[in-house]
Scaffold this motif. Sequence first.
Motif, PDB file in Angstrom:
ATOM      1  N   ARG A 117       0.832  -1.202   0.000  1.00  0.00           N
ATOM      2  CA  ARG A 117       0.000   0.000   0.000  1.00  0.00           C
ATOM      3  C   ARG A 117       0.867   1.252   0.000  1.00  0.00           C
ATOM      4  O   ARG A 117       1.670   1.450   0.905  1.00  0.00           O
ATOM      5  CB  ARG A 117      -0.914  -0.005   1.221  1.00  0.00           C
ATOM      6  N   PRO A 118       0.746   2.117  -1.022  1.00  0.00           N
ATOM      7  CA  PRO A 118       1.554   3.322  -1.038  1.00  0.00           C
ATOM      8  C   PRO A 118       1.160   4.263   0.102  1.00  0.00           C
ATOM      9  O   PRO A 118      -0.003   4.275   0.511  1.00  0.00           O
ATOM     10  CB  PRO A 118       1.238   3.949  -2.401  1.00  0.00           C
ATOM     11  N   THR A 119       2.142   5.041   0.605  1.00  0.00           N
ATOM     12  CA  THR A 119       1.822   6.044   1.621  1.00  0.00           C
ATOM     13  C   THR A 119       0.951   7.096   0.939  1.00  0.00           C
ATOM     14  O   THR A 119       1.351   7.661  -0.083  1.00  0.00           O
ATOM     15  CB  THR A 119       3.119   6.680   2.160  1.00  0.00           C
ATOM     16  N   SER A 124      -2.684  20.123  -0.356  1.00  0.00           N
ATOM     17  CA  SER A 124      -3.552  21.260  -0.015  1.00  0.00           C
ATOM     18  C   SER A 124      -4.486  21.625  -1.174  1.00  0.00           C
ATOM     19  O   SER A 124      -5.556  22.192  -0.974  1.00  0.00           O
ATOM     20  CB  SER A 124      -2.696  22.465   0.399  1.00  0.00           C
ATOM     21  N   ASP A 125      -4.062  21.290  -2.414  1.00  0.00           N
ATOM     22  CA  ASP A 125      -4.942  21.595  -3.560  1.00  0.00           C
ATOM     23  C   ASP A 125      -5.978  20.487  -3.806  1.00  0.00           C
ATOM     24  O   ASP A 125      -6.676  20.486  -4.819  1.00  0.00           O
ATOM     25  CB  ASP A 125      -4.109  21.839  -4.831  1.00  0.00           C
ATOM     26  N   GLY A 126      -6.056  19.525  -2.894  1.00  0.00           N
ATOM     27  CA  GLY A 126      -7.084  18.490  -3.005  1.00  0.00           C
ATOM     28  C   GLY A 126      -6.644  17.271  -3.799  1.00  0.00           C
ATOM     29  O   GLY A 126      -7.384  16.303  -3.917  1.00  0.00           O
ATOM     30  N   ARG A 127      -5.408  17.328  -4.384  1.00  0.00           N
ATOM     31  CA  ARG A 127      -4.930  16.180  -5.175  1.00  0.00           C
ATOM     32  C   ARG A 127      -4.440  15.068  -4.235  1.00  0.00           C
ATOM     33  O   ARG A 127      -3.993  15.323  -3.127  1.00  0.00           O
ATOM     34  CB  ARG A 127      -3.773  16.625  -6.091  1.00  0.00           C
ATOM     35  N   ILE A 128      -4.533  13.831  -4.731  1.00  0.00           N
ATOM     36  CA  ILE A 128      -4.085  12.688  -3.926  1.00  0.00           C
ATOM     37  C   ILE A 128      -2.584  12.505  -4.118  1.00  0.00           C
ATOM     38  O   ILE A 128      -2.079  12.573  -5.246  1.00  0.00           O
ATOM     39  CB  ILE A 128      -4.861  11.413  -4.325  1.00  0.00           C
ATOM     40  N   VAL A 129      -1.859  12.315  -3.026  1.00  0.00           N
ATOM     41  CA  VAL A 129      -0.413  12.107  -3.081  1.00  0.00           C
ATOM     42  C   VAL A 129      -0.127  10.648  -2.714  1.00  0.00           C
ATOM     43  O   VAL A 129      -0.548  10.168  -1.658  1.00  0.00           O
ATOM     44  CB  VAL A 129       0.316  13.058  -2.104  1.00  0.00           C
ATOM     45  N   LYS A 130       0.546   9.933  -3.627  1.00  0.00           N
ATOM     46  CA  LYS A 130       0.910   8.531  -3.374  1.00  0.00           C
ATOM     47  C   LYS A 130       2.425   8.446  -3.408  1.00  0.00           C
ATOM     48  O   LYS A 130       3.038   8.836  -4.409  1.00  0.00           O
ATOM     49  CB  LYS A 130       0.330   7.610  -4.455  1.00  0.00           C
ATOM     50  N   ASN A 131       3.027   7.941  -2.346  1.00  0.00           N
ATOM     51  CA  ASN A 131       4.489   7.830  -2.254  1.00  0.00           C
ATOM     52  C   ASN A 131       5.176   9.137  -2.666  1.00  0.00           C
ATOM     53  O   ASN A 131       6.172   9.128  -3.385  1.00  0.00           O
ATOM     54  CB  ASN A 131       5.010   6.670  -3.116  1.00  0.00           C
ATOM     55  N   GLY A 132       4.638  10.266  -2.252  1.00  0.00           N
ATOM     56  CA  GLY A 132       5.276  11.559  -2.505  1.00  0.00           C
ATOM     57  C   GLY A 132       4.928  12.188  -3.848  1.00  0.00           C
ATOM     58  O   GLY A 132       5.319  13.321  -4.114  1.00  0.00           O
ATOM     59  N   ILE A 136      -3.239  11.793 -10.671  1.00  0.00           N
ATOM     60  CA  ILE A 136      -4.582  12.110 -11.151  1.00  0.00           C
ATOM     61  C   ILE A 136      -5.428  10.851 -11.071  1.00  0.00           C
ATOM     62  O   ILE A 136      -6.508  10.832 -10.534  1.00  0.00           O
ATOM     63  CB  ILE A 136      -4.534  12.639 -12.605  1.00  0.00           C
ATOM     64  N   ASN A 137      -4.850   9.766 -11.589  1.00  0.00           N
ATOM     65  CA  ASN A 137      -5.570   8.499 -11.588  1.00  0.00           C
ATOM     66  C   ASN A 137      -4.850   7.541 -10.642  1.00  0.00           C
ATOM     67  O   ASN A 137      -3.710   7.145 -10.893  1.00  0.00           O
ATOM     68  CB  ASN A 137      -5.590   7.944 -13.019  1.00  0.00           C
ATOM     69  N   THR A 138      -5.504   7.165  -9.555  1.00  0.00           N
ATOM     70  CA  THR A 138      -4.828   6.362  -8.531  1.00  0.00           C
ATOM     71  C   THR A 138      -4.434   4.970  -9.046  1.00  0.00           C
ATOM     72  O   THR A 138      -3.569   4.324  -8.486  1.00  0.00           O
ATOM     73  CB  THR A 138      -5.715   6.197  -7.280  1.00  0.00           C
ATOM     74  N   SER A 139      -5.049   4.491 -10.130  1.00  0.00           N
ATOM     75  CA  SER A 139      -4.677   3.170 -10.629  1.00  0.00           C
ATOM     76  C   SER A 139      -3.428   3.226 -11.510  1.00  0.00           C
ATOM     77  O   SER A 139      -2.938   2.198 -11.969  1.00  0.00           O
ATOM     78  CB  SER A 139      -5.845   2.524 -11.372  1.00  0.00           C
ATOM     79  N   ASP A 140      -2.895   4.444 -11.776  1.00  0.00           N
ATOM     80  CA  ASP A 140      -1.667   4.574 -12.557  1.00  0.00           C
ATOM     81  C   ASP A 140      -0.415   4.325 -11.714  1.00  0.00           C
ATOM     82  O   ASP A 140       0.684   4.276 -12.243  1.00  0.00           O
ATOM     83  CB  ASP A 140      -1.543   5.988 -13.144  1.00  0.00           C
ATOM     84  N   VAL A 141      -0.592   4.201 -10.411  1.00  0.00           N
ATOM     85  CA  VAL A 141       0.570   4.097  -9.531  1.00  0.00           C
ATOM     86  C   VAL A 141       1.188   2.704  -9.629  1.00  0.00           C
ATOM     87  O   VAL A 141       0.499   1.693  -9.505  1.00  0.00           O
ATOM     88  CB  VAL A 141       0.159   4.362  -8.061  1.00  0.00           C
TER      89      VAL A 141
END
Length: 200
Positions: A117-119, A124-132, A136-141
């Motif tokens: 599971r990525p951190t 602050s701009d509402g975007r999701i941060v995965k591993n830093g 935009i699309n969480t399934s691209d990680v």
Amino acid sequence: MKISKIILSTVIVALVFIVGCSTQQSVSEESLGLRKTDIYTENTTQGDKTMYGKSPAGTSKTFKRAFENSPPMIPHDTDGMMPITISYNACTGCHDPAVAPSMNATPIPKTHFTNFRPTTSLASDGRIVKNGNKVINTSDVKISSKALGHLAGSRFNCTQCHAPQSTGKLIVENEFQADFRKKGANKTSNLMDNINEGVK
Ligand code: HEC
Ligand code: HEC
């Protein structure tokens, strides 16, 4: 004139109706659903008795995997092993890789000792941060793996994914046939080695 027109059209409509009805095919109830039985009663749709394996652990025969890297079904009796609680997990007692070979049990695989599971946080701009990285699309990680050195919390509740297999007959036959790409892949898993397969 007007009245005879009305009579004529009524007769035509009636004729079309009669011809239509006589050529209509009847549909039997039994053909409506997958179960191919009368839909007004449950008597004919009762499944076979649930028959889980009763052989104690160590004497049962493992099942072939349902598809590549599927969670194997539990072949042995699980009486007395449930429920799994924070202070009681009988499964690890035999399947922990440290003891499994001496018990003749399949060792819990590396994937279960890994955090995939990525951190995750919210910028602050509402975007999701995965591993830093903002995504935009969480399934691209790309899946990151971090060896934990202990069983991952998400794997503690074994029976959430591993279930016993009943040997009763099915009302609707299962015609699924899995394609195993490697010899032996129907007996063991290799998910850890190809977790990012197909991901750029
Ligand atoms: C007393 C030891 C023991 C305990 C406790 C135990 N197992 Fe097992 N398990 C085994 C052995 C040994 C096998 C191999 C089949 C056999 O010999 O019966 C096995 C097989 C399995 C398999 C099939 C593995 C494969 O390669 O197909 C799964 C899945 C499994 N056990 C899950 C569990 C779960 C989940 C629990 C807890 C509810 C559990 N086991 C508790 C000893 C144990
Ligand atoms: C979130 C679902 C999940 C949970 C919870 C889980 N497993 Fe698994 N397990 C899987 C999947 C999927 C596989 C096959 C892919 C892999 O090896 O990771 C698997 C594979 C296995 C295998 C076969 C390993 C091999 O080399 O073929 C064993 C044994 C096993 N798990 C035991 C357990 C035990 C014991 C627990 C509880 C401590 C547990 N699992 C919890 C999903 C889960």
